[in-house]
Write a protein that holds these residues in place. Structure first.
Motif, PDB file in Angstrom:
ATOM      1  N   UNK A   8      31.626  40.960  34.031  1.00 50.60           N
ATOM      2  CA  UNK A   8      32.511  40.756  35.272  1.00 50.60           C
ATOM      3  C   UNK A   8      32.246  39.897  36.229  1.00 50.60           C
ATOM      4  N   UNK A   9      31.551  39.014  35.760  1.00 48.48           N
ATOM      5  CA  UNK A   9      31.308  37.906  36.920  1.00 48.48           C
ATOM      6  C   UNK A   9      32.639  37.237  37.736  1.00 48.48           C
ATOM      7  N   UNK A  10      33.641  36.826  36.870  1.00 46.77           N
ATOM      8  CA  UNK A  10      34.737  36.089  37.473  1.00 46.77           C
ATOM      9  C   UNK A  10      35.499  37.272  38.063  1.00 46.77           C
ATOM     10  N   UNK A  11      35.649  38.466  37.771  1.00 44.87           N
ATOM     11  CA  UNK A  11      36.336  39.418  38.308  1.00 44.87           C
ATOM     12  C   UNK A  11      35.866  39.759  39.845  1.00 44.87           C
ATOM     13  N   UNK A  12      34.328  39.818  39.943  1.00 39.49           N
ATOM     14  CA  UNK A  12      33.907  39.893  41.228  1.00 39.49           C
ATOM     15  C   UNK A  12      33.982  38.853  42.147  1.00 39.49           C
ATOM     16  N   UNK A  13      34.104  37.708  41.629  1.00 35.88           N
ATOM     17  CA  UNK A  13      34.027  36.484  42.378  1.00 35.88           C
ATOM     18  C   UNK A  13      35.314  36.355  42.960  1.00 35.88           C
ATOM     19  N   UNK A  14      36.560  36.372  41.951  1.00 38.49           N
ATOM     20  CA  UNK A  14      37.986  36.425  42.460  1.00 38.49           C
ATOM     21  C   UNK A  14      38.318  37.419  43.444  1.00 38.49           C
ATOM     22  N   UNK A  15      37.879  38.526  43.202  1.00 39.29           N
ATOM     23  CA  UNK A  15      38.274  39.585  44.227  1.00 39.29           C
ATOM     24  C   UNK A  15      37.448  39.429  45.664  1.00 39.29           C
ATOM     25  N   UNK A  16      36.490  38.727  45.587  1.00 32.64           N
ATOM     26  CA  UNK A  16      35.599  38.283  46.913  1.00 32.64           C
ATOM     27  C   UNK A  16      36.598  37.271  47.601  1.00 32.64           C
ATOM     28  N   UNK A  17      36.808  35.969  46.870  1.00 35.30           N
ATOM     29  CA  UNK A  17      37.409  35.176  47.416  1.00 35.30           C
ATOM     30  C   UNK A  17      38.861  35.444  47.916  1.00 35.30           C
ATOM     31  N   UNK A  18      39.506  36.440  47.326  1.00 36.41           N
ATOM     32  CA  UNK A  18      40.893  36.847  47.704  1.00 36.41           C
ATOM     33  C   UNK A  18      40.797  37.725  48.891  1.00 36.41           C
ATOM     34  N   UNK A  19      39.665  38.485  49.083  1.00 38.89           N
ATOM     35  CA  UNK A  19      39.386  38.936  50.199  1.00 38.89           C
ATOM     36  C   UNK A  19      38.988  38.445  51.454  1.00 38.89           C
ATOM     37  N   UNK A  20      38.242  37.266  51.221  1.00 36.66           N
ATOM     38  CA  UNK A  20      37.667  36.254  52.327  1.00 36.66           C
ATOM     39  C   UNK A  20      38.303  34.734  52.323  1.00 36.66           C
ATOM     40  N   UNK A  21      39.570  34.654  52.692  1.00 39.46           N
ATOM     41  CA  UNK A  21      39.965  33.383  52.410  1.00 39.46           C
ATOM     42  C   UNK A  21      39.446  32.245  53.313  1.00 39.46           C
ATOM     43  N   UNK A  22      38.313  32.349  53.920  1.00 42.56           N
ATOM     44  CA  UNK A  22      37.991  31.415  54.597  1.00 42.56           C
ATOM     45  C   UNK A  22      36.555  30.720  53.933  1.00 42.56           C
ATOM     46  N   UNK A  23      36.056  31.594  53.004  1.00 37.15           N
ATOM     47  CA  UNK A  23      35.059  31.060  52.006  1.00 37.15           C
ATOM     48  C   UNK A  23      35.342  29.912  51.037  1.00 37.15           C
ATOM     49  N   UNK A  24      34.621  28.829  51.054  1.00 36.17           N
ATOM     50  CA  UNK A  24      35.097  27.713  50.103  1.00 36.17           C
ATOM     51  C   UNK A  24      34.013  27.726  48.785  1.00 36.17           C
ATOM     52  N   UNK A  25      32.932  28.204  48.914  1.00 37.24           N
ATOM     53  CA  UNK A  25      32.077  28.393  47.815  1.00 37.24           C
ATOM     54  C   UNK A  25      31.192  29.653  47.751  1.00 37.24           C
TER      55      UNK A  25
END
Length: 271
Positions: free
Chosen positions: A102-119
């Motif tokens: 579930x690596x990608x699932x966790x990362x994409x959910x985090x990015x969707x919830x934190x729009x300021x994060x670039x990496x």
């Protein structure tokens, strides 16, 4: 159009047994809306080549080149292609590691919830040649803590990173003149150009550690180059001067051509 482009480079020393595990861990992700770009950096073994030729998955795109040009060159070669497309995210992967399902699932959910994060990165679990756990490695989680930590060592595990495409607009591509230290200076370019960093407090990738892993990390030339880069980072990011002492100590230890000593120092420095 897929949301994610995954990039992975391999070369002649990569082994089929590890390559299979790495590729299958990507193709078996719970989040499946991605394309997977694999760059062969020069000639690879026949068994690895046969395996790549027989992958039956429309998400996989294999590129081949006759000459070895180095990791940074290969990553940039793929980035120049995919940045012209409409991928929102780009993920790194190594040819001998294993992603958790579930690596990608966790990362994409985090990015969707934190729009300021670039990496975005995460924790790793180091494993040996037969996939047995050696130790877990944690990293700082928020941007400011990661920046301060950068004076000591890299605040991201490169095989876990998950970029928003904006990162490359701000920081550019991987530097190709860093003598095997492309990740360090790439993170520096990100911090210097106001990219926002973060890590997830979960293990995302199981990372292969063997005798070659330590042999690649010692010796005078590699250690001196790392030492110069760390001084440059500390100075230009205005980090604590105490980091100069740590950098010098690390250089002295790691410049000794002894994989055994490097292994001991490496484990101590990563605690």
């Amino acid at each position: 159009m897929s949301n994610i482009a995954v990039i992975m480079s391999l070369y002649k020393n990569d082994k089929l047994i590890y390559l299979k595990q790495a590729v299958n861990s990507i193709l078996g992700q719970s989040y499946s809306n991605f394309d997977f770009y694999i760059q062969c950096d020069g000639e690879i073994s026949k068994d690895c080549d046969d395996f790549l030729n027989n992958i039956n998955d429309t998400r996989v795109f294999v590129r081949k080149r006759a000459h070895n040009m180095g990791l940074a060159f290969s990553l940039n070669e793929m980035l120049k292609i995919i940045l012209k497309k409409e991928y929102k995210y780009i993920a790194r992967m190594d040819a001998d590691d294993i992603c958790v399902t579930n690596r990608f699932q966790k990362q994409i959910e985090f990015m969707q919830n934190n729009s300021n994060v670039d990496i975005l990165g995460g924790y790793i679990e180091e494993i040996n040649e037969i996939n047995e756990k050696i130790q877990s490695i944690k990293y700082p989680l928020d941007h400011n803590t990661m920046k301060n930590f950068f004076g000591k060592r890299n605040p991201l595990a490169h095989m876990t990173v998950f970029f928003r495409s904006t990162y490359f607009e701000k920081a550019g591509l991987y530097p190709e003149n860093t003598k095997l230290d492309e990740d360090t200076m790439f993170w520096y370019n990100g911090f210097y150009n106001n990219c926002i960093f973060a890590n997830i407090p979960d293990i995302l990738v199981r990372v292969r550690v063997n005798s070659d892993f330590y042999a690649r990390r010692n010796g005078f030339i590699k250690s001196f180059n790392d030492f110069k880069n760390r001084f440059f980072i500390i100075k230009n990011l205005k980090l604590s001067r105490f980091n100069y002492i740590l950098a010098l100590s690390r250089f002295i230890i790691m410049s000794i051509p002894s994989p055994v000593l490097t292994k001991l120092a490496y484990k101590m420095l990563r605690k």
